[in-house]
Design a protein around this motif. Structure first.
Motif, PDB file in Angstrom:
ATOM      1  N   THR A  11       0.817  -1.218   0.000  1.00  0.00           N
ATOM      2  CA  THR A  11       0.000   0.000   0.000  1.00  0.00           C
ATOM      3  C   THR A  11       0.851   1.268   0.000  1.00  0.00           C
ATOM      4  OG1 THR A  11      -0.203   0.177   2.417  1.00  0.00           O
ATOM      5  CG2 THR A  11      -1.837  -1.184   1.262  1.00  0.00           C
ATOM      6  N   ARG A  12       2.148   1.154   0.263  1.00  0.00           N
ATOM      7  CA  ARG A  12       3.026   2.333   0.294  1.00  0.00           C
ATOM      8  C   ARG A  12       3.793   2.535  -1.005  1.00  0.00           C
ATOM      9  NH1 ARG A  12       5.945   1.551   6.027  1.00  0.00           N
ATOM     10  NH2 ARG A  12       6.971   0.001   4.742  1.00  0.00           N
ATOM     11  N   ASN A  20      -4.125  -5.933  -6.492  1.00  0.00           N
ATOM     12  CA  ASN A  20      -4.871  -6.349  -5.318  1.00  0.00           C
ATOM     13  C   ASN A  20      -5.281  -7.806  -5.474  1.00  0.00           C
ATOM     14  OD1 ASN A  20      -6.465  -6.536  -3.047  1.00  0.00           O
ATOM     15  ND2 ASN A  20      -8.168  -5.378  -3.907  1.00  0.00           N
ATOM     16  N   ILE A  36      -5.338  -2.778   1.239  1.00  0.00           N
ATOM     17  CA  ILE A  36      -5.446  -1.845   0.108  1.00  0.00           C
ATOM     18  C   ILE A  36      -6.709  -0.998   0.239  1.00  0.00           C
ATOM     19  CG2 ILE A  36      -5.856  -1.714  -2.387  1.00  0.00           C
ATOM     20  CD1 ILE A  36      -3.786  -4.023  -2.651  1.00  0.00           C
ATOM     21  N   ALA A  39      -6.187   1.610   3.036  1.00  0.00           N
ATOM     22  CA  ALA A  39      -5.237   2.660   2.668  1.00  0.00           C
ATOM     23  C   ALA A  39      -5.770   3.566   1.562  1.00  0.00           C
ATOM     24  CB  ALA A  39      -3.909   2.038   2.240  1.00  0.00           C
ATOM     25  N   ALA A  40      -6.554   3.022   0.650  1.00  0.00           N
ATOM     26  CA  ALA A  40      -7.088   3.814  -0.467  1.00  0.00           C
ATOM     27  C   ALA A  40      -8.235   4.715  -0.033  1.00  0.00           C
ATOM     28  CB  ALA A  40      -7.561   2.895  -1.594  1.00  0.00           C
ATOM     29  N   GLY A  70      -6.357   4.634  -7.789  1.00  0.00           N
ATOM     30  CA  GLY A  70      -5.742   4.297  -6.504  1.00  0.00           C
ATOM     31  C   GLY A  70      -6.226   5.165  -5.351  1.00  0.00           C
ATOM     32  N   LEU A  73      -4.000   6.048  -2.215  1.00  0.00           N
ATOM     33  CA  LEU A  73      -2.740   5.284  -2.293  1.00  0.00           C
ATOM     34  C   LEU A  73      -1.667   6.093  -3.015  1.00  0.00           C
ATOM     35  CD1 LEU A  73      -4.288   1.890  -3.420  1.00  0.00           C
ATOM     36  CD2 LEU A  73      -3.158   2.309  -1.212  1.00  0.00           C
ATOM     37  N   VAL A  78      -5.230   0.717  -9.000  1.00  0.00           N
ATOM     38  CA  VAL A  78      -5.262  -0.611  -8.399  1.00  0.00           C
ATOM     39  C   VAL A  78      -5.802  -1.554  -9.467  1.00  0.00           C
ATOM     40  CG1 VAL A  78      -6.223  -2.111  -6.605  1.00  0.00           C
ATOM     41  CG2 VAL A  78      -5.684   0.284  -6.076  1.00  0.00           C
TER      42      VAL A  78
END
Length: 174
Positions: A11-12, A20, A36, A39-40, A70, A73, A78
């Motif tokens: 995710t970074r 994903n 994911i 974080a998104a 994303g 992110l 994604v």
């Protein structure tokens, strides 16, 4: 382009896209999928809900791939793919796992993406043995890049040194 391995939190990563390891509904879940989605932010869930169902509760069948932005992110996109649940290997699992990688790369090429990071698809709760998944993933990515004639930088983003060692062995054996 050479394939590479990184031990990190997917995710970074600031690649053009991260992949994903999703479930067929594309509505979040555990493991990489849950991380994911968290974080998104909630916009990812809204984008996934907007994708059409191809069967009741299925937005992405096993082996296929879908793309969304994303959102929060670092990655711009994604690419969601649904890996096979391991049932011993005699139920098409290697072919379905290879299809996940090929279809994700095809979407990346279609969208003009230059970099992509894959997790260890199906190696978490779906139970695919990493020692068997790694050679399938590496071979599928190499074949897809050659077939697509795509200059896409591909990284396998793995959670720890033990998993990375399995993927490194697959890279050096292929």
């Amino acid at each position: 382009m050479p394939l590479s391995i990184v031990i990190d939190d997917i995710t970074r990563l600031a690649d053009d896209a991260i992949v994903n390891a999703a479930n067929p509904a594309l509505l979040g879940g555990g493991g990489v999928d849950g991380a994911i989605h968290r974080a998104a932010g909630p916009a990812l869930l809204q984008a996934c809900r907007a994708l059409p169902e191809v069967a009741p509760g299925v937005r992405c069948p096993t082996g296929e791939a879908r793309i969304t932005p994303g959102f929060a992110l670092a990655a711009r996109h994604v690419i969601h793919t649904v890996g096979p649940v391991w049932r011993g290997g005699a139920h098409g699992e290697p072919q379905l796992l290879a299809a996940c990688h090929r279809n994700a790369l095809a979407l990346a090429r279609t969208h003009g993406l230059a970099s992509l990071a894959f997790p260890a698809i199906s190696c978490g709760v779906y139970g695919y043995p990493p020692e068997l998944a790694a050679p399938v993933a590496v071979a599928a990515v190499r074949e897809a890049l050659a077939e697509l004639e795509a200059a896409i930088a591909v990284r396998f983003c793995l959670r720890d040194a033990a998993m990375a060692a399995i993927w490194r062995a697959a890279l050096s054996a292929a």
